[in-house]
Design a protein around this motif. Structure first.
Motif, mmCIF file in Angstrom:
data_model
loop_
_atom_site.group_PDB
_atom_site.id
_atom_site.type_symbol
_atom_site.label_atom_id
_atom_site.label_comp_id
_atom_site.label_asym_id
_atom_site.label_seq_id
_atom_site.Cartn_x
_atom_site.Cartn_y
_atom_site.Cartn_z
ATOM 1 N N LYS A 1 0.843 -1.194 0.000
ATOM 2 C CA LYS A 1 0.000 0.000 0.000
ATOM 3 C C LYS A 1 0.881 1.248 0.000
ATOM 4 N N VAL B 1 -8.004 -3.166 0.847
ATOM 5 C CA VAL B 1 -9.463 -3.170 0.701
ATOM 6 C C VAL B 1 -9.839 -2.763 -0.717
ATOM 7 N N VAL B 2 -9.175 -1.739 -1.226
ATOM 8 C CA VAL B 2 -9.390 -1.285 -2.600
ATOM 9 C C VAL B 2 -8.041 -1.312 -3.313
ATOM 10 N N GLU B 3 -7.891 -2.203 -4.275
ATOM 11 C CA GLU B 3 -6.643 -2.284 -5.026
ATOM 12 C C GLU B 3 -6.685 -1.306 -6.197
ATOM 13 N N THR C 1 -3.213 -9.679 4.516
ATOM 14 C CA THR C 1 -4.457 -9.008 4.146
ATOM 15 C C THR C 1 -4.262 -8.178 2.879
ATOM 16 N N ARG C 2 -5.088 -8.422 1.885
ATOM 17 C CA ARG C 2 -5.050 -7.623 0.673
ATOM 18 C C ARG C 2 -5.583 -6.229 0.969
#
Length: 205
Positions: A122, A183-185, A180-181
């Motif tokens: 991120k 939330v919005v990629e 954890t990916r």
């Protein structure tokens, strides 16, 4: 070197040159010194005029850490791995003014040697850097969010300057990510970057 060390410590940074044995002439593997500097958790200063050799996979960054200063990091050896590998879920790591030399003459085209590689990262910020002679992309992010790439130069990167991929699962394991990916990629900002030589710059997803 002592003057460099005194300056960077005064301003809350550290240079690999503070460690005995690190000379920054680009001929020896100085991965250990780079890793030690990053492991302090401080911002890392690579001064202009010095080249730090590495076999790659330099990692251990903490969130918000900055690598800066105008120095060069050069790929050595024959191991096929990126120069810098961001930890999964890293956030707000920054590179500013760094030169990335992929030493492509040692490798075959498309060998997986990028300048910066990361998964589910991120807010990576890469500004005013020079990526050249990389068998893979300059910056390669998988399932990340909010890359901020501005004012970088990509020369003779044999894949692309910047590659941004999204997959349903972790491509390393073909299974869901352990971490954890975002939330919005996506939501990337790519402005004022320049690509030269025979390959066309493109973003892939």
């Amino acid at each position: 070197i002592q003057a460099v060390n005194n300056l960077v410590w005064r301003y809350g940074a550290v240079s690999p040159l503070r460690y005995p044995g690190c000379v920054g002439d680009g001929t020896a593997d100085e991965s250990t010194y780079l890793t030690q500097a990053i492991a302090t958790g401080r911002n890392v200063y690579l001064p202009r005029g010095y080249t730090f050799g590495t076999t790659g996979n330099i990692t251990g960054f903490v969130n918000g850490q900055k690598i800066f200063g105008g120095g060069c990091v050069k790929k050595l050896g024959t191991v096929q791995q990126p120069i810098f590998l961001l930890p999964d879920e890293s956030d707000r790591v920054q590179f500013d003014g760094i030169e990335f030399d992929g030493n492509a003459a040692l490798f075959s085209p498309a060998n997986p040697i990028s300048g910066i590689n990361g998964y589910i990262t991120k807010s990576l910020k890469v500004t005013n850097c020079y990526f050249h002679d990389l068998p893979d992309a300059g910056i390669k992010l998988i399932d990340g969010a909010r890359l901020d790439a501005k004012g970088n130069i990509f020369m003779n990167c044999q894949e692309n300057g910047i590659e941004l991929h999204n997959y349903p699962e972790d491509p390393r394991t073909a299974a869901p990510y352990v971490g954890t990916r975002p939330v919005v990629e996506g939501n990337h900002t790519v402005i004022g970057n320049h690509r030269s030589e025979e390959h066309t710059s493109e973003l892939q997803s």
